[in-house]
Enzyme design. Structure first.
Site, PDB file in Angstrom:
ATOM      1  N   ASN A  46      38.263  40.533  45.911  1.00 37.28           N
ATOM      2  CA  ASN A  46      38.805  39.174  45.750  1.00 37.28           C
ATOM      3  C   ASN A  46      38.041  38.151  46.598  1.00 37.28           C
ATOM      4  OD1 ASN A  46      40.921  40.027  44.025  1.00 37.28           O
ATOM      5  ND2 ASN A  46      42.033  40.785  45.807  1.00 37.28           N
ATOM      6  N   HIS A 132      54.080  38.954  41.994  1.00 33.98           N
ATOM      7  CA  HIS A 132      53.426  39.965  42.844  1.00 33.98           C
ATOM      8  C   HIS A 132      54.436  40.753  43.680  1.00 33.98           C
ATOM      9  CE1 HIS A 132      50.768  41.164  46.328  1.00 33.98           C
ATOM     10  NE2 HIS A 132      49.979  41.442  45.307  1.00 33.98           N
ATOM     11  N   GLU A 174      53.716  32.505  40.691  1.00 33.36           N
ATOM     12  CA  GLU A 174      52.324  32.384  41.124  1.00 33.36           C
ATOM     13  C   GLU A 174      51.711  31.271  40.290  1.00 33.36           C
ATOM     14  OE1 GLU A 174      50.380  36.306  40.866  1.00 33.36           O
ATOM     15  OE2 GLU A 174      52.303  37.174  41.385  1.00 33.36           O
ATOM     16  N   SER A 178      47.922  37.400  39.497  1.00 34.30           N
ATOM     17  CA  SER A 178      46.938  38.289  40.116  1.00 34.30           C
ATOM     18  C   SER A 178      46.398  39.351  39.186  1.00 34.30           C
ATOM     19  CB  SER A 178      47.542  38.958  41.353  1.00 34.30           C
ATOM     20  OG  SER A 178      48.631  39.785  40.986  1.00 34.30           O
ATOM     21  N   ASP A 203      52.992  30.624  44.742  1.00 35.00           N
ATOM     22  CA  ASP A 203      52.010  31.489  45.403  1.00 35.00           C
ATOM     23  C   ASP A 203      50.641  31.170  44.816  1.00 35.00           C
ATOM     24  OD1 ASP A 203      50.283  33.664  45.888  1.00 35.00           O
ATOM     25  OD2 ASP A 203      51.952  35.058  46.143  1.00 35.00           O
ATOM     26  N   HIS A 206      45.577  33.319  44.453  1.00 31.04           N
ATOM     27  CA  HIS A 206      44.350  33.442  43.650  1.00 31.04           C
ATOM     28  C   HIS A 206      43.835  32.098  43.158  1.00 31.04           C
ATOM     29  CE1 HIS A 206      44.462  37.802  43.696  1.00 31.04           C
ATOM     30  NE2 HIS A 206      45.776  37.672  43.663  1.00 31.04           N
ATOM     31  N   LYS A 237      41.396  36.045  50.431  1.00 32.81           N
ATOM     32  CA  LYS A 237      40.693  36.206  49.144  1.00 32.81           C
ATOM     33  C   LYS A 237      39.502  35.247  49.111  1.00 32.81           C
ATOM     34  CE  LYS A 237      45.033  37.934  47.316  1.00 32.81           C
ATOM     35  NZ  LYS A 237      44.820  39.355  47.548  1.00 32.81           N
TER      36      LYS A 237
HETATM   37  C1  LIG Z   1      49.810  36.846  44.230  1.00 29.78           C
HETATM   38  C2  LIG Z   1      49.574  37.442  45.580  1.00 29.78           C
HETATM   39  N1  LIG Z   1      50.332  37.040  46.608  1.00 29.78           N
HETATM   40  C3  LIG Z   1      50.166  37.552  47.842  1.00 29.78           C
HETATM   41  C4  LIG Z   1      49.200  38.494  48.098  1.00 29.78           C
HETATM   42  C5  LIG Z   1      49.063  39.045  49.473  1.00 29.78           C
HETATM   43  O1  LIG Z   1      47.996  38.443  50.150  1.00 29.78           O
HETATM   44  P1  LIG Z   1      47.258  39.221  51.341  1.00 29.78           P
HETATM   45  O2  LIG Z   1      46.261  40.126  50.690  1.00 29.78           O
HETATM   46  O3  LIG Z   1      46.648  38.150  52.162  1.00 29.78           O
HETATM   47  O4  LIG Z   1      48.307  39.993  52.067  1.00 29.78           O
HETATM   48  C6  LIG Z   1      48.366  38.913  47.061  1.00 29.78           C
HETATM   49  C7  LIG Z   1      47.301  39.912  47.339  1.00 29.78           C
HETATM   50  O5  LIG Z   1      47.310  41.013  46.967  1.00 29.78           O
HETATM   51  C8  LIG Z   1      48.575  38.403  45.768  1.00 29.78           C
HETATM   52  O6  LIG Z   1      47.838  38.834  44.751  1.00 29.78           O
END
Ligand SMILES: Cc1ncc(COP(=O)(O)O)c(C=O)c1O
Length: 389
Positions: A46, A132, A174, A178, A203, A206, A237
């Site tokens: 990512n 997620h 989101e 993701s 969120d 991405h 990411k």
């Molecule tokens: C939509 C989403 N939110 C939160 C996260 C978590 O982020 P981090 O990898 O910084 O813990 C991810 C990562 O996997 C994600 O895809």
């Protein structure tokens, strides 16, 4: 070990369903890897903007470690708040278009720290069906009843909000999904949330670094800062570092500082990660076209796969899924691609819904147009030459 007799049958069960996971070691990170004497195009990173290995990001991280120490040594409410945390929070607030921002140890911890601070068992949460795992875990932690709306279905969200309005209401989605790489109808979701007087959390894990001015995200691109209460993102990411954050109002930040257990009971993020993220934001400011170039390359790659008839769902971003359905099939194609120099790790349930195992390609700036054309041709050839399992 005594008491662990149940573990072997559990792992065997996963193996039989082609759902066993193993940790595989890699010698470095990023969109291009050298393993032994072979080079690989890595589509499972990512690190969208190729910042994790950028010399300025590494140098700034090293300088921060030298100045502040490797660890911050304490939680934010004790002596863990360093001026570099304050500097990054100010930068993120400005970047995201909000009055304030608050850092957390990771994106996962951000979601886990925010949601239970806002709602409890007498309230209601409404989340997209494809939200997620970190969002779902955060909701579980809050003990608030969860109402899941069909993916990107604003009408369904509206119905649920009209029927299930107990206590405070929180809507979570989101902006860029993701595993599907598609985009939420944020403007419509914001309208429905406002109509039902619900808080809205988005969120942007991405979308950060990829969409909007200087990669500031879709909330900003759509000018929804006043409609979205909590703009969540990650440093881990596109920004090439590690950590998470939420941008919000000043009172919301004050509440989180007082309530958020993931903030209060965990050590403040490492100064090196914070330095790296500051450098990444600086790079985005001085090279605002980077995210456009990334999206352009992703469109090229996706177009080639789509023209060959592969199922890339409604991907509109740098995340391009190729849905294969069966777990064993996804594993087999992934293995054959690896033999041809392409890393695309099979994504299986529970990360994606049962029957929708897939390869998830993350296009990054480490991939040139030439790389992407070559990779697309290999992917198409491998899938088209598949023999029935
Ligand atoms: C939509 C989403 N939110 C939160 C996260 C978590 O982020 P981090 O990898 O910084 O813990 C991810 C990562 O996997 C994600 O895809």
């Amino acid at each position: 070990m005594n008491g662990e007799q149940w573990i072997d049958p559990e792992i065997s069960r996963l193996r039989e369903m082609n759902l066993e996971r193993r940790l595989v070691m890699y010698p470095s990170s990023g969109g291009k890897l050298s393993i032994g004497d072979r080079s690989y195009l890595n589509f499972s990173s990512n690190d969208y903007l190729d910042f994790a290995n950028h010399p300025l990001v590494i140098q700034t991280a090293a300088e921060a470690a030298e100045r502040y120490g490797m660890g911050s040594g304490s939680s934010r409410l004790l002596t863990g708040t360093l001026d570099i945390h304050d500097e990054l929070e100010g930068r993120i607030a400005g970047y995201k278009g909000y009055p304030a921002a608050l850092l957390f140890g990771s994106g996962y911890m951000t979601n886990a720290g925010v949601v239970p601070s806002l709602v409890g068992r007498h309230d209601s949460v409404f989340a997209d069906r494809l939200a997620h795992a970190s969002i779902l875990d955060a909701i579980t932690l809050s003990r608030a009843p969860l109402h899941r709306f069909q993916h990107n279905d604003v009408g369904h969200l509206n119905d649920l909000l009209a029927r299930q309005g107990r206590g405070k209401k929180l809507v979570i989605t989101e902006s860029v999904f993701s595993m599907d790489g598609d985009i939420a109808p944020l403007r419509e979701i914001a309208g429905v949330a406002e109509h039902h007087e619900a808080m809205l959390m988005v969120d942007e894990a991405h979308a950060t670094g990829v969409f909007g001015p200087q990669g500031s995200g879709l909330i900003r691109e759509l000018s929804l800062e006043r409609a979205v209460n909590l703009s969540m993102g990650t440093l881990s990411k596109a920004l090439g570092s590690y950590g998470g954050f939420v941008a919000c109002s000043e009172p919301m930040r004050d509440l989180l500082v007082n309530r958020s257990r993931a903030l209060i009971y965990s050590t403040a993020p490492s100064p090196a990660s914070i330095g790296a993220a500051l450098a990444a934001l600086g790079l985005l400011a001085s090279h605002p076209a980077l995210s456009t170039i990334l999206l352009h390359r992703a469109a090229l790659f996706r177009g080639l796969l789509q023209r060959a008839g592969l199922n890339t769902l409604n991907s509109q971003s740098q995340i391009v899924p190729v849905v294969l359905g069966d777990n064993a099939r996804a594993l087999d194609v992934s293995r054959r691609l690896r033999e041809r120099g392409i890393l695309a790790i099979a994504i299986r349930p529970p990360t994606v819904p049962a029957g929708s195992a897939r390869l998830r390609f993350s296009v990054t700036l480490a991939h040139t147009e030439e790389d992407l054309i070559k990779a697309a041709n290999i992917v198409i050839a491998e899938i088209q030459s598949e023999k029935p399992l």
